[in-house]
Design a protein around this motif. Structure first.
Motif, short mmCIF file in Angstrom:
data_model
loop_
_atom_site.label_atom_id
_atom_site.label_comp_id
_atom_site.label_asym_id
_atom_site.label_seq_id
_atom_site.Cartn_x
_atom_site.Cartn_y
_atom_site.Cartn_z
N THR A 2 0.83 -1.20 0.00
CA THR A 2 0.00 0.00 0.00
C THR A 2 0.87 1.26 0.00
N GLY A 3 0.25 2.38 -0.25
CA GLY A 3 0.97 3.66 -0.24
C GLY A 3 1.54 3.98 1.13
N ALA A 4 0.78 3.65 2.19
CA ALA A 4 1.26 3.90 3.55
C ALA A 4 2.49 3.03 3.86
N GLN A 5 2.47 1.79 3.40
CA GLN A 5 3.61 0.91 3.62
C GLN A 5 4.84 1.42 2.87
N LYS A 6 4.63 1.92 1.67
CA LYS A 6 5.75 2.48 0.89
C LYS A 6 6.34 3.69 1.59
N GLU A 7 5.47 4.55 2.13
CA GLU A 7 5.95 5.74 2.85
C GLU A 7 6.73 5.34 4.10
N ARG A 8 6.22 4.35 4.83
CA ARG A 8 6.90 3.87 6.03
C ARG A 8 8.27 3.30 5.67
N LEU A 9 8.33 2.55 4.58
CA LEU A 9 9.59 1.98 4.12
C LEU A 9 10.56 3.08 3.69
N ARG A 10 10.05 4.10 3.02
CA ARG A 10 10.89 5.23 2.59
C ARG A 10 11.46 5.98 3.79
N ARG A 11 10.63 6.21 4.81
CA ARG A 11 11.12 6.88 6.01
C ARG A 11 12.14 6.02 6.75
N ALA A 12 11.92 4.72 6.82
CA ALA A 12 12.89 3.83 7.46
C ALA A 12 14.21 3.87 6.72
N ALA A 13 14.17 3.92 5.39
CA ALA A 13 15.40 4.00 4.60
C ALA A 13 16.12 5.32 4.88
N LEU A 14 15.37 6.42 5.02
CA LEU A 14 15.98 7.71 5.36
C LEU A 14 16.63 7.68 6.74
N TYR A 15 15.94 7.11 7.71
CA TYR A 15 16.51 6.97 9.05
C TYR A 15 17.82 6.19 9.00
N LEU A 16 17.79 5.05 8.31
CA LEU A 16 18.97 4.19 8.28
C LEU A 16 20.11 4.81 7.48
N ALA A 17 19.79 5.54 6.42
CA ALA A 17 20.84 6.23 5.67
C ALA A 17 21.49 7.31 6.54
N ALA A 18 20.67 8.05 7.27
CA ALA A 18 21.21 9.07 8.17
C ALA A 18 22.05 8.42 9.27
N ALA A 19 21.58 7.28 9.81
CA ALA A 19 22.35 6.57 10.83
C ALA A 19 23.68 6.10 10.27
N LEU A 20 23.70 5.66 9.03
CA LEU A 20 24.95 5.21 8.41
C LEU A 20 25.92 6.38 8.25
N VAL A 21 25.43 7.54 7.86
CA VAL A 21 26.28 8.72 7.74
C VAL A 21 26.87 9.08 9.11
N VAL A 22 26.05 9.05 10.14
CA VAL A 22 26.53 9.36 11.49
C VAL A 22 27.54 8.30 11.94
N LEU A 54 19.42 7.03 18.18
CA LEU A 54 18.10 7.62 17.96
C LEU A 54 17.62 7.35 16.54
N LEU A 55 18.48 7.49 15.56
CA LEU A 55 18.07 7.29 14.18
C LEU A 55 17.69 5.84 13.91
N ILE A 56 18.43 4.91 14.49
CA ILE A 56 18.09 3.49 14.31
C ILE A 56 16.77 3.16 15.01
N VAL A 57 16.61 3.66 16.22
CA VAL A 57 15.36 3.42 16.95
C VAL A 57 14.20 4.11 16.22
N GLY A 58 14.45 5.29 15.66
CA GLY A 58 13.41 5.99 14.91
C GLY A 58 12.91 5.17 13.73
N ALA A 59 13.81 4.46 13.06
CA ALA A 59 13.41 3.61 11.94
C ALA A 59 12.49 2.48 12.42
N ALA A 60 12.75 1.99 13.62
CA ALA A 60 11.97 0.86 14.15
C ALA A 60 10.64 1.30 14.77
N THR A 61 10.54 2.55 15.18
CA THR A 61 9.33 3.03 15.88
C THR A 61 8.57 4.08 15.08
#
Length: 134
Positions: A2-22, A54-61
């Motif tokens: 669904t669109g909501a699942q895609k958005e959630r997956l996109r946000r999780a990818a952003l969180y994890l990309a930011a966590a990787l940079v940090v 925080l960024l990793i936990v943000g992806a999970a929550t």
């Protein structure tokens, strides 16, 4: 999906990309000699570590209340530092390695908790910005 699942997956990818940079920034901070004063060298890595948690936990929550991720991240940081008070021969041998020092740390220092929580606080605006992306 669904669109909501895609958005959630996109946000999780952003969180994890930011966590990787940090995370990369933290490794550079710890491993590349930059001539930083001891205070910044000692606690800057802890600030970055708290932000990464925080960024990793943000992806999970992502689908929970906004304040849950910082509370969980701060609790993980506290537990990680308190875990340094526990000593066992095998654990201490691992802590003596580079991987052990980076993952678990070597000695308990209450000021590290302050550094971790500062990192959580400094990453909070990014956490909120990613959550607002709908």
């Amino acid at each position: 999906m669904t669109g909501a699942q895609k958005e959630r997956l996109r946000r999780a990818a952003l969180y994890l990309a930011a966590a990787l940079v940090v995370m990369v920034g933290g490794l550079v901070w710890r491993l590349v000699p930059m001539g930083l004063p001891g205070f910044f060298l000692n606690y800057g890595g802890g600030v970055l570590w708290g932000a990464m948690v925080l960024l990793i936990v943000g992806a999970a929550t992502d689908d929970m209340r906004w304040w849950l991720a910082p509370v969980v991240a701060a609790s993980i940081a506290l537990a990680a530092e308190l875990f340094r008070l526990y000593h066992a021969p095998t654990l201490d041998a691992f802590r003596a390695t580079l991987a052990g020092a980076l993952l678990l740390g070597r000695i308990f220092n209450p000021w590290n908790i302050v550094a971790y929580w500062l990192g959580v606080a400094l990453a909070l605006p990014l956490h909120l910005a990613i959550r607002r992306m709908r």
